[in-house]
Write an enzyme that holds these catalytic residues in place. Structure first.
Site, PDB file in Angstrom:
ATOM      1  N   SER A 164       0.833  -1.202   0.000  1.00  0.00           N
ATOM      2  CA  SER A 164       0.000   0.000   0.000  1.00  0.00           C
ATOM      3  C   SER A 164       0.874   1.262   0.000  1.00  0.00           C
ATOM      4  O   SER A 164       1.725   1.402  -0.887  1.00  0.00           O
ATOM      5  CB  SER A 164      -0.945  -0.057   1.208  1.00  0.00           C
ATOM      6  OG  SER A 164      -1.975   0.860   1.074  1.00  0.00           O
ATOM      7  N   ASP A 330      -8.748  -6.577  -4.590  1.00  0.00           N
ATOM      8  CA  ASP A 330      -8.332  -5.238  -4.133  1.00  0.00           C
ATOM      9  C   ASP A 330      -8.919  -4.197  -5.092  1.00  0.00           C
ATOM     10  O   ASP A 330      -8.496  -4.084  -6.238  1.00  0.00           O
ATOM     11  CB  ASP A 330      -6.794  -5.163  -4.116  1.00  0.00           C
ATOM     12  CG  ASP A 330      -6.271  -3.842  -3.549  1.00  0.00           C
ATOM     13  OD1 ASP A 330      -7.064  -2.894  -3.388  1.00  0.00           O
ATOM     14  OD2 ASP A 330      -5.060  -3.766  -3.279  1.00  0.00           O
ATOM     15  N   HIS A 363      -7.970  -5.234  -0.210  1.00  0.00           N
ATOM     16  CA  HIS A 363      -6.670  -4.562  -0.167  1.00  0.00           C
ATOM     17  C   HIS A 363      -5.797  -5.045   0.994  1.00  0.00           C
ATOM     18  O   HIS A 363      -4.604  -5.299   0.836  1.00  0.00           O
ATOM     19  CB  HIS A 363      -6.906  -3.054  -0.057  1.00  0.00           C
ATOM     20  CG  HIS A 363      -5.681  -2.241   0.081  1.00  0.00           C
ATOM     21  ND1 HIS A 363      -4.737  -2.157  -0.920  1.00  0.00           N
ATOM     22  CD2 HIS A 363      -5.206  -1.486   1.111  1.00  0.00           C
ATOM     23  CE1 HIS A 363      -3.748  -1.368  -0.525  1.00  0.00           C
ATOM     24  NE2 HIS A 363      -4.002  -0.955   0.706  1.00  0.00           N
TER      25      HIS A 363
HETATM   26  N1  LIG Z   1      -4.948  -0.969   6.651  1.00  0.00           N
HETATM   27  C1  LIG Z   1      -3.641  -0.522   6.356  1.00  0.00           C
HETATM   28  C2  LIG Z   1      -3.389  -0.364   4.904  1.00  0.00           C
HETATM   29  C3  LIG Z   1      -4.157   0.780   4.312  1.00  0.00           C
HETATM   30  O1  LIG Z   1      -3.656   1.089   3.065  1.00  0.00           O
HETATM   31  C4  LIG Z   1      -3.336   0.736   7.107  1.00  0.00           C
HETATM   32  O2  LIG Z   1      -4.197   1.245   7.802  1.00  0.00           O
HETATM   33  O3  LIG Z   1      -2.205   1.201   7.048  1.00  0.00           O
END
Ligand SMILES: N[C@@H](CCO)C(=O)O
Ligand SMILES: CC(=O)SCCNC(=O)CCNC(=O)[C@H](O)C(C)(C)COP(=O)(O)OP(=O)(O)OC[C@H]1O[C@@H](n2cnc3c(N)ncnc32)[C@H](O)[C@@H]1OP(=O)(O)O
Length: 390
Positions: A164, A330, A363
């Protein structure tokens, strides 16, 4: 032969008898030159390490955390008491094997877990920076990490890996420091934040800004916190980290602790109760202004725009081998985003593998038990280690 590592801050007595060392932080001597045109000084960076740096200093792995992650990748989190967020992937005998590699993860600049950010004290005023903190970019985060590696005496990384927003940092590393990254694994990410993703972030930010306890970002001065706004921001964002099939599998239309609807706005459905729980627990561990800043950093990320509008140009000088990974469910960073990175790497004549993992977890699958992710990561890292002579 392993060499001890120079570290400032509270040091473990011996790395050999500590599978993961306590968090260290160092006050960086040089200012951080930020894209906003500000030289941030003084500033500090909090980080965590696991494993041992070899004599050649060739086995370093940098783990880049996601939006609300932190340096606690392989140890119990000091606030939540939960396991390290990537213990499935990192540890003795795991794909990122801490018996073989020296693993570093640093809290990004602008965050709130020990690295300087909007909740830190502004030396010019003696109060928390709040919105006086300069806007942060992904490139600023990476620049800060590079300064940490310089301090640790690590010239180049064996591997740079993250999911991410962590994946954005990995791509930025490959673009900014092509000679310093041997292998790169950006997961569930994109080379730019899409309009839809910016839209979701904006809704979350507006929830924070609309909270009367936000006080123009000065809530720490008056001893309040915009808990409602931040909680709602997380609830909305959390939906984007999952998927419709996963929500159906986990909750369906089942009711929460009742046999019939209450005909009120109580959390009748399990999914409502779950989201409220996610909002409440998030507020306990995260700073609202840091959330504003880091979501903005993701919004501004556009690697092609930084390279004349051609993504391949970002990788022209690369000597890095890449493994790009996406998850079928995702919808935040769909496979098409990863494919665009692969095509750019192909155009730049870079060695690249592409893995699309079949998953209904959405995701956040990269944080969960996905055997296909683990096995692909293991294979890619083992092959890179062979090439590197590790
Ligand atoms: N759930 C993760 C990934 C979000 O992109 C976060 O809060 O960092
Ligand atoms: C990459 C990095 O840098 S780390 C990023 C920062 N960390 C995160 O974002 C992790 C936070 N995200 C999560 O926990 C995400 O939910 C996931 C998707 C990663 C975890 O997925 P899972 O392990 O399947 O957990 P799940 O989504 O079911 O959530 C479990 C929690 O919901 C709670 N819960 C489950 N059902 C309900 C319900 N009906 N009502 C209320 N609470 C509920 C559980 O009690 C549990 O609470 P806890 O986390 O306080 O112990």
């Amino acid at each position: 032969m392993a060499t001890p590592l120079l570290k400032s801050g509270p040091e473990p007595a011996s790395q050999a008898d500590e599978p993961t060392s306590p968090v260290a932080r160092f006050e960086v001597d040089a200012p951080l030159a930020m894209d906003a045109g500000v030289d941030l000084a003084p500033w500090q960076i909090a980080y965590q390490t696991a494993g041992t740096l070899n004599a050649e200093r060739s086995n370093a792995v940098l783990v880049c955390h996601a939006l609300t992650g932190d340096q606690h990748f392989a140890n119990t989190h000091p606030v939540t008491g939960k396991d390290g967020w990537w213990e499935r992937l990192i540890g003795p005998g795991k794909p990122v094997d801490t018996d073989r590699y020296f693993v570093i993860c640093a809290n990004v600049v602008g965050s709130c877990m020990g690295t300087t950010g909007p909740a830190s004290i502004n030396p010019a005023t003696g109060r928390a920076y709040g919105l006086d903190f300069p806007l942060v970019t992904i490139r600023d985060m990476v620049r800060g990490q590079a300064m940490l590696l310089d301090r640790l005496g690590i010239k180049d990384l064996f591997l740079c890996i993250g999911g991410s927003m962590g994946g954005m940092q990995v791509l930025q590393w490959a673009a900014s420091y092509p000679e310093r990254v041997f292998a790169a694994m950006p997961i569930a990410t994109g080379a730019r934040h899409s309009a839809q993703n910016i839209a979701f972030h904006e809704v979350g930010r507006q929830a924070i800004l609309a909270d009367p306890n936000w006080h123009g970002g000065r809530y720490l001065d008056v001893g309040t916190r915009p808990a409602k706004g931040l909680g709602v921001a997380r609830m909305g964002a959390h939906i984007t980290y999952l998927s419709e099939p996963a929500l159906h599998r986990k909750f369906g239309r089942r009711l929460q602790d009742r046999d019939a609807p209450t005909f009120s706005f109580d959390a009748d459905f399990q999914i409502e109760s779950y989201l409220r729980h996610q909002g409440i627990t998030f507020v306990e561990r995260f700073d609202a202004n840091a959330y504003l800043y880091l979501t903005r950093a993701m919004d501004y990320f556009d690697l092609a725009a930084d390279h004349g509008g051609v993504l391949a140009n970002a990788f022209r000088d690369t000597r890095t081998r890449f493994c790009i990974m996406s998850f079928t469910s995702d919808w935040l960073f769909p496979t098409a985003d990863s494919r665009a990175i692969v095509h750019a790497l192909n155009a730049a004549a870079a060695p690249v593998a592409f893995v699309e993992v079949e998953s209904d977890k959405g995701h956040d699958a990269f944080l969960l038990d996905e055997p296909a992710m683990i096995s692909a990561a293991k294979g890619f890292i083992a092959a890179a280690a062979r090439e590197r002579g590790l």
